[in-house]
Motif scaffolding. Structure first.
Motif, PDB file in Angstrom:
ATOM      1  N   GLU A  56       0.855  -1.189   0.000  1.00 34.15           N
ATOM      2  CA  GLU A  56       0.000   0.000   0.000  1.00 34.15           C
ATOM      3  C   GLU A  56       0.892   1.240   0.000  1.00 34.15           C
ATOM      4  O   GLU A  56       1.590   1.500   0.982  1.00 34.15           O
ATOM      5  N   HIS A  77      -2.933   5.693  -1.021  1.00 34.56           N
ATOM      6  CA  HIS A  77      -3.756   6.091   0.125  1.00 34.56           C
ATOM      7  C   HIS A  77      -3.912   7.612   0.143  1.00 34.56           C
ATOM      8  O   HIS A  77      -2.923   8.336   0.077  1.00 34.56           O
ATOM      9  N   LYS A 132      -9.279  -1.119  -4.234  1.00 35.32           N
ATOM     10  CA  LYS A 132      -9.965  -1.408  -2.973  1.00 35.32           C
ATOM     11  C   LYS A 132      -9.397  -2.653  -2.301  1.00 35.32           C
ATOM     12  O   LYS A 132      -9.114  -3.658  -2.950  1.00 35.32           O
ATOM     13  N   THR A 133      -9.306  -2.563  -0.988  1.00 32.87           N
ATOM     14  CA  THR A 133      -8.783  -3.674  -0.197  1.00 32.87           C
ATOM     15  C   THR A 133      -9.610  -4.936  -0.393  1.00 32.87           C
ATOM     16  O   THR A 133      -9.063  -6.038  -0.513  1.00 32.87           O
ATOM     17  N   ASP A 152      -6.371  -0.712   5.856  1.00 29.05           N
ATOM     18  CA  ASP A 152      -7.790  -1.088   5.890  1.00 29.05           C
ATOM     19  C   ASP A 152      -8.002  -2.469   6.521  1.00 29.05           C
ATOM     20  O   ASP A 152      -8.857  -3.228   6.097  1.00 29.05           O
ATOM     21  N   ASN A 153      -7.170  -2.797   7.513  1.00 29.98           N
ATOM     22  CA  ASN A 153      -7.288  -4.064   8.247  1.00 29.98           C
ATOM     23  C   ASN A 153      -7.178  -5.285   7.331  1.00 29.98           C
ATOM     24  O   ASN A 153      -7.798  -6.325   7.563  1.00 29.98           O
TER      25      ASN A 153
END
Length: 187
Positions: free
Chosen positions: A81, A112, A144-145, A171-172
């Motif tokens: 990321e 991000h 997107k995660t 985003d976990n």
């Protein structure tokens, strides 16, 4: 190698400052590592999920090299990321290409908070992915995660290693991957 070099430097300094070699040895033996530095977050469906704070090209290269030496026969997925102030800028646009060597698969997330960097100064992720693929690294891009999680779950196999690199929470993604892979394992 990078961690070993850092350790050797600290040991040399502490010995020079007069620290008792026995205490230093005992301390090194009990050292369990640092959070977010090649930290195993879990294993699900036989897939190991590792977290690392790497975001600079040198840190990414050295982290992948270390993971490759620990898991020489496994498929290594490098999932990155661009989140730090420098990684989301195009200053390292070309350096990232070779930084991911040693990965079997690379996934680059969207930048991000891209609005924080002018478009002309921002890392061009689609161009990076294109150049990495031309360089021989199987590379994919997802904004997107959840799309990253879906792709990994559909394509990962037991024994694979997922190396997640970001200087933030991403985003976990670690827990999302472990939960999604766990559902396969328990199906």
């Amino acid at each position: 190698d990078h961690n070993l070099q850092n350790t050797a430097g600290v040991v040399g300094l502490l010995l020079e400052l007069g620290l008792d070699p026995k205490k230093l040895s005992d301390g090194l033996k009990s050292f369990e590592g640092i959070k977010r530095r090649q930290e195993i977050r879990g294993v699900a469906y036989g897939v190991t999920v590792i977290d690392d704070f790497a975001h600079h090209p040198t840190a990414i290269r050295e982290t992948i090299k270390a993971i490759r030496s620990k898991y020489p026969e496994q498929k290594i997925w490098s999932i990155f990321e661009p989140r730090s102030n420098t990684s989301k800028r195009n200053i390292f646009q070309n350096d990232y290409i070779s930084a991911f060597e040693g990965s079997d698969v690379a996934i680059i997330a969207g930048v991000h908070r891209p609005e924080k960097v002018a478009e002309e100064d921002r890392l061009n992720v689609p161009l990076l992915v294109e150049k990495m693929n031309k360089h021989g690294i199987d590379t994919h891009h997802f904004e997107k995660t959840d799309d990253i999680v879906d792709f990994v779950v559909q394509n990962a196999a037991s024994g694979d290693v997922l190396l997640i690199m970001s200087n933030g929470g991403f985003d976990n993604i670690h827990e999302k991957l472990l939960q999604a892979l766990g559902k396969i394992e328990n199906a």
